[in-house]
Scaffold this active site. Structure first.
Site, mmCIF file in Angstrom:
data_model
loop_
_atom_site.group_PDB
_atom_site.id
_atom_site.type_symbol
_atom_site.label_atom_id
_atom_site.label_comp_id
_atom_site.label_asym_id
_atom_site.label_seq_id
_atom_site.Cartn_x
_atom_site.Cartn_y
_atom_site.Cartn_z
ATOM 1 N N THR A 124 0.816 -1.212 0.000
ATOM 2 C CA THR A 124 0.000 0.000 0.000
ATOM 3 C C THR A 124 0.854 1.268 0.000
ATOM 4 O OG1 THR A 124 -1.508 1.264 1.418
ATOM 5 C CG2 THR A 124 -0.128 -0.325 2.531
ATOM 6 N N ASP A 125 0.270 2.344 -0.501
ATOM 7 C CA ASP A 125 0.958 3.642 -0.428
ATOM 8 C C ASP A 125 1.091 4.127 1.023
ATOM 9 O OD1 ASP A 125 -1.732 4.272 0.007
ATOM 10 O OD2 ASP A 125 -1.925 5.617 -1.712
ATOM 11 N N GLU A 126 0.292 3.529 1.940
ATOM 12 C CA GLU A 126 0.306 4.010 3.336
ATOM 13 C C GLU A 126 1.631 3.760 4.027
ATOM 14 O OE1 GLU A 126 -3.011 3.485 5.850
ATOM 15 O OE2 GLU A 126 -4.461 3.716 4.230
ATOM 16 N N TYR A 147 -1.659 -0.527 11.227
ATOM 17 C CA TYR A 147 -1.858 -1.197 9.927
ATOM 18 C C TYR A 147 -0.679 -0.935 8.992
ATOM 19 C CZ TYR A 147 -3.258 -1.539 5.020
ATOM 20 O OH TYR A 147 -3.271 -1.795 3.673
ATOM 21 N N LYS A 151 2.225 -3.467 7.405
ATOM 22 C CA LYS A 151 2.469 -3.638 5.963
ATOM 23 C C LYS A 151 3.931 -3.290 5.635
ATOM 24 C CE LYS A 151 -0.184 -4.578 3.135
ATOM 25 N NZ LYS A 151 -0.634 -5.907 2.624
HETATM 26 P P1 NAD Z 1 -10.047 -6.935 2.546
HETATM 27 O O1 NAD Z 1 -10.003 -6.549 3.975
HETATM 28 O O2 NAD Z 1 -11.263 -6.671 1.733
HETATM 29 O O3 NAD Z 1 -9.753 -8.509 2.392
HETATM 30 C C1 NAD Z 1 -8.722 -9.151 3.053
HETATM 31 C C2 NAD Z 1 -8.888 -10.648 2.818
HETATM 32 O O4 NAD Z 1 -7.826 -11.330 3.497
HETATM 33 C C3 NAD Z 1 -10.196 -11.227 3.362
HETATM 34 O O5 NAD Z 1 -10.770 -12.111 2.432
HETATM 35 C C4 NAD Z 1 -9.767 -11.959 4.631
HETATM 36 O O6 NAD Z 1 -10.612 -13.058 4.968
HETATM 37 C C5 NAD Z 1 -8.374 -12.416 4.225
HETATM 38 N N1 NAD Z 1 -7.508 -12.679 5.383
HETATM 39 C C6 NAD Z 1 -7.288 -11.873 6.456
HETATM 40 N N2 NAD Z 1 -6.445 -12.465 7.315
HETATM 41 C C7 NAD Z 1 -6.095 -13.653 6.758
HETATM 42 C C8 NAD Z 1 -5.238 -14.693 7.156
HETATM 43 N N3 NAD Z 1 -4.566 -14.652 8.317
HETATM 44 N N4 NAD Z 1 -5.110 -15.763 6.344
HETATM 45 C C9 NAD Z 1 -5.791 -15.840 5.179
HETATM 46 N N5 NAD Z 1 -6.632 -14.887 4.755
HETATM 47 C C10 NAD Z 1 -6.776 -13.798 5.541
HETATM 48 O O7 NAD Z 1 -8.768 -6.286 1.882
HETATM 49 P P2 NAD Z 1 -8.560 -5.570 0.460
HETATM 50 O O8 NAD Z 1 -9.047 -4.178 0.556
HETATM 51 O O9 NAD Z 1 -9.035 -6.472 -0.589
HETATM 52 O O10 NAD Z 1 -6.968 -5.493 0.434
HETATM 53 C C11 NAD Z 1 -6.207 -6.566 -0.125
HETATM 54 C C12 NAD Z 1 -4.727 -6.236 -0.008
HETATM 55 O O11 NAD Z 1 -4.445 -5.030 -0.687
HETATM 56 C C13 NAD Z 1 -4.244 -6.021 1.428
HETATM 57 O O12 NAD Z 1 -2.958 -6.588 1.541
HETATM 58 C C14 NAD Z 1 -4.167 -4.514 1.580
HETATM 59 O O13 NAD Z 1 -3.179 -4.151 2.515
HETATM 60 C C15 NAD Z 1 -3.777 -4.099 0.175
HETATM 61 N N6 NAD Z 1 -4.221 -2.771 -0.259
HETATM 62 C C16 NAD Z 1 -5.527 -2.384 -0.131
HETATM 63 C C17 NAD Z 1 -5.935 -1.144 -0.664
HETATM 64 C C18 NAD Z 1 -7.376 -0.689 -0.596
HETATM 65 O O14 NAD Z 1 -7.654 0.451 -0.962
HETATM 66 N N7 NAD Z 1 -8.327 -1.517 -0.199
HETATM 67 C C19 NAD Z 1 -4.995 -0.323 -1.293
HETATM 68 C C20 NAD Z 1 -3.654 -0.735 -1.370
HETATM 69 C C21 NAD Z 1 -3.293 -1.983 -0.874
HETATM 70 O O1 DAU Z 2 -4.177 4.005 0.564
HETATM 71 C C1 DAU Z 2 -4.402 2.624 0.527
HETATM 72 C C2 DAU Z 2 -5.195 2.209 1.734
HETATM 73 O O2 DAU Z 2 -6.529 2.645 1.518
HETATM 74 C C3 DAU Z 2 -5.156 0.718 2.015
HETATM 75 O O3 DAU Z 2 -3.851 0.327 2.306
HETATM 76 C C4 DAU Z 2 -6.077 0.351 3.179
HETATM 77 O O4 DAU Z 2 -6.123 -1.042 3.371
HETATM 78 C C5 DAU Z 2 -7.464 0.857 2.869
HETATM 79 O O5 DAU Z 2 -8.315 0.622 3.979
HETATM 80 C C6 DAU Z 2 -7.432 2.350 2.566
HETATM 81 O O6 DAU Z 2 -7.072 3.093 3.750
HETATM 82 P P1 DAU Z 2 -7.715 4.521 4.082
HETATM 83 O O7 DAU Z 2 -7.575 4.767 5.527
HETATM 84 O O8 DAU Z 2 -7.223 5.556 3.147
HETATM 85 O O9 DAU Z 2 -9.246 4.192 3.677
HETATM 86 P P2 DAU Z 2 -10.620 4.530 4.407
HETATM 87 O O10 DAU Z 2 -11.699 4.184 3.439
HETATM 88 O O11 DAU Z 2 -10.689 3.962 5.779
HETATM 89 O O12 DAU Z 2 -10.548 6.115 4.530
HETATM 90 C C7 DAU Z 2 -10.382 6.939 3.394
HETATM 91 C C8 DAU Z 2 -10.286 8.371 3.890
HETATM 92 O O13 DAU Z 2 -11.579 8.752 4.405
HETATM 93 C C9 DAU Z 2 -9.329 8.559 5.041
HETATM 94 O O14 DAU Z 2 -8.722 9.852 4.919
HETATM 95 C C10 DAU Z 2 -10.205 8.516 6.288
HETATM 96 C C11 DAU Z 2 -11.512 9.098 5.792
HETATM 97 N N1 DAU Z 2 -12.742 8.544 6.416
HETATM 98 C C12 DAU Z 2 -12.873 7.195 6.509
HETATM 99 C C13 DAU Z 2 -14.013 6.655 7.052
HETATM 100 C C14 DAU Z 2 -14.164 5.156 7.197
HETATM 101 C C15 DAU Z 2 -13.745 9.409 6.804
HETATM 102 O O15 DAU Z 2 -13.626 10.643 6.684
HETATM 103 N N2 DAU Z 2 -14.885 8.868 7.350
HETATM 104 C C16 DAU Z 2 -15.048 7.521 7.506
HETATM 105 O O16 DAU Z 2 -16.107 7.084 8.040
#
Ligand code: NAD
Ligand code: DAU
Length: 332
Positions: A124-126, A147, A151
């Site tokens: 992730t970019d985080e 988190y 990562k």
């Molecule tokens: P998500 O939370 O929707 O899904 C995570 C999945 O991992 C689920 O199916 C869960 O059951 C599974 N899981 C969790 N713990 C596990 C374990 N111990 N063993 C096996 N499976 C397990 O997540 P997502 O949003 O699809 O993110 C997927 C990946 O991408 C993550 O690694 C996250 O850090 C990364 N990522 C997410 C975003 C985003 O915006 N959502 C952006 C950049 C990177």
């Molecule tokens: O940037 C990549 C990341 O994006 C991933 O690595 C993470 O797994 C994914 O959860 C996501 O993280 P963020 O914290 O950016 O996503 P979230 O949707 O939780 O929040 C997006 C932005 O909105 C953040 O600045 C927090 C804000 N927010 C979030 C929630 C849930 C609100 O203002 N209100 C809310 O209720």
């Protein structure tokens, strides 16, 4: 090609599984997923009967199961499995450290032991923290939440395994994904489903924090390219350049759903809330990847999907979710 996908029942992993099975008729996928609150077999309904797809319920921190699956003629491992929600990591970091770090360690060990041809770590970019300017792949890690620290720990293990054991590892840093099957604790699906339920949208702090947005099917295409490309670098940023402040994003969703600004509720800010994420993704552009879906189109498609898919999200917003939601917003 046989691909071991971990976390393929989540939001982004399931998009990748659907994409590969639809576009590569020779490929086999084994999906190892623990089915935590975020894992959902409803995300995979359209592939569950495909004879090139197999689901295994299991935990990546469980070394024997990881080893058994990796030993069975796997060509590539793609690790999507993680605890992913920043706010949950603030409430309870333990599972993040276990899955995101120890789980990754198990997968890297299996990659080494069974000489897997490529290992892709979805990161992730985080990990870079907040920025006034765009991050390049070599930017310094400066994670702000449990988190992103977990990562970052996993990414450092990947780079150490590349250097020490010369493993074929690719780490990707993606910006915020959005689209269908997005669990409704994250900002976009939370906002859309709340508005469809006639509830307000909680905006943290002043809502001026900026995120960069990528449609989840474009992310799946980028990973698919990195699975197959002959010469790859060891790290890629995956972004779109489409940045938006949270408040402006919420206003676009209000517009798409014909709601006025009285549906915005400003709430207490997230601790250590990163002000801006922004990626320089030119390395990935140079090897031929370009996102197809613009943010305006992607948001409209996403709103339409949630409108049509109440069967999917309605039941998610009860039980454990409600407990979390109450705890989360009580503290504001
Ligand atoms: P998500 O939370 O929707 O899904 C995570 C999945 O991992 C689920 O199916 C869960 O059951 C599974 N899981 C969790 N713990 C596990 C374990 N111990 N063993 C096996 N499976 C397990 O997540 P997502 O949003 O699809 O993110 C997927 C990946 O991408 C993550 O690694 C996250 O850090 C990364 N990522 C997410 C975003 C985003 O915006 N959502 C952006 C950049 C990177
Ligand atoms: O940037 C990549 C990341 O994006 C991933 O690595 C993470 O797994 C994914 O959860 C996501 O993280 P963020 O914290 O950016 O996503 P979230 O949707 O939780 O929040 C997006 C932005 O909105 C953040 O600045 C927090 C804000 N927010 C979030 C929630 C849930 C609100 O203002 N209100 C809310 O209720």
């Amino acid at each position: 090609m046989k691909i071991l996908v971990t976390g393929g029942a989540g939001f982004m992993g399931s998009a990748f599984v659907r994409h590969v099975l639809a576009n590569h008729p020779e490929d086999l996928i084994v999906n190892l997923d623990k089915l935590t609150y975020a894992g959902n077999l409803d995300n995979l309904k359209e592939v569950e009967k495909n004879d090139r797809y197999k689901f295994v319920k299991g935990d990546i921190t469980d070394e024997p199961i990881v080893s058994k699956l990796a030993a069975d003629q796997v060509d590539v491992i793609v690790n999507f499995a993680a605890e992913t929600h920043v706010d949950r990591s603030i409430l309870n970091p333990r599972d993040f450290i276990m899955t995101d770090i120890v789980g990754t360690y198990n997968l890297l060990e299996a990659t080494k032991k069974y000489k897997i041809a490529r290992y892709i770590q979805i990161s992730t970019d985080e990990v870079f923290g907040s920025t006034p300017k765009k991050f390049i792949e070599e930017s310094k890690f400066d994670p702000s939440s449990p988190y992103s620290a977990s990562k970052a720990g996993a990414d450092l293990l990947c780079s150490a395994y590349t250097k020490t054991y010369q493993l074929p590892i690719v780490v990707t840093h993606a910006c915020n994904n959005y689209g269908p099957y997005h669990y409704p604790e994250k900002l976009i699906p939370l906002a859309i489903t709340n508005l469809l339920e006639n509830k307000k949208v909680p905006v943290y702090g002043d809502g001026k924090q900026v995120r960069e947005w990528l449609y989840v099917d474009d992310h799946a295409r980028a990973i698919d390219m990195l699975v197959r490309k002959e010469d790859v670098d060891s790290v890629y940023n995956i972004g779109t350049g489409e940045e938006l402040a949270n408040l402006d994003l919420v206003k676009r969703l209000l517009q798409l759903l014909n709601k006025d600004e009285s549906y915005i509720e400003f709430v207490k800010d997230r601790p250590a809330h990163d002000q801006r994420y922004a990626l320089d993704s030119s390395r990935l552009r140079e090897v031929g990847f370009k996102p197809k879906i613009k943010l305006d189109d992607g948001l409209a498609k996403t709103v339409k999907w949630f409108q049509d898919s109440r069967w999917w999200w309605d039941k998610l917003k009860s039980g454990e979710y409600l407990e979390y939601y109450k705890k989360q917003y009580q503290s504001k």
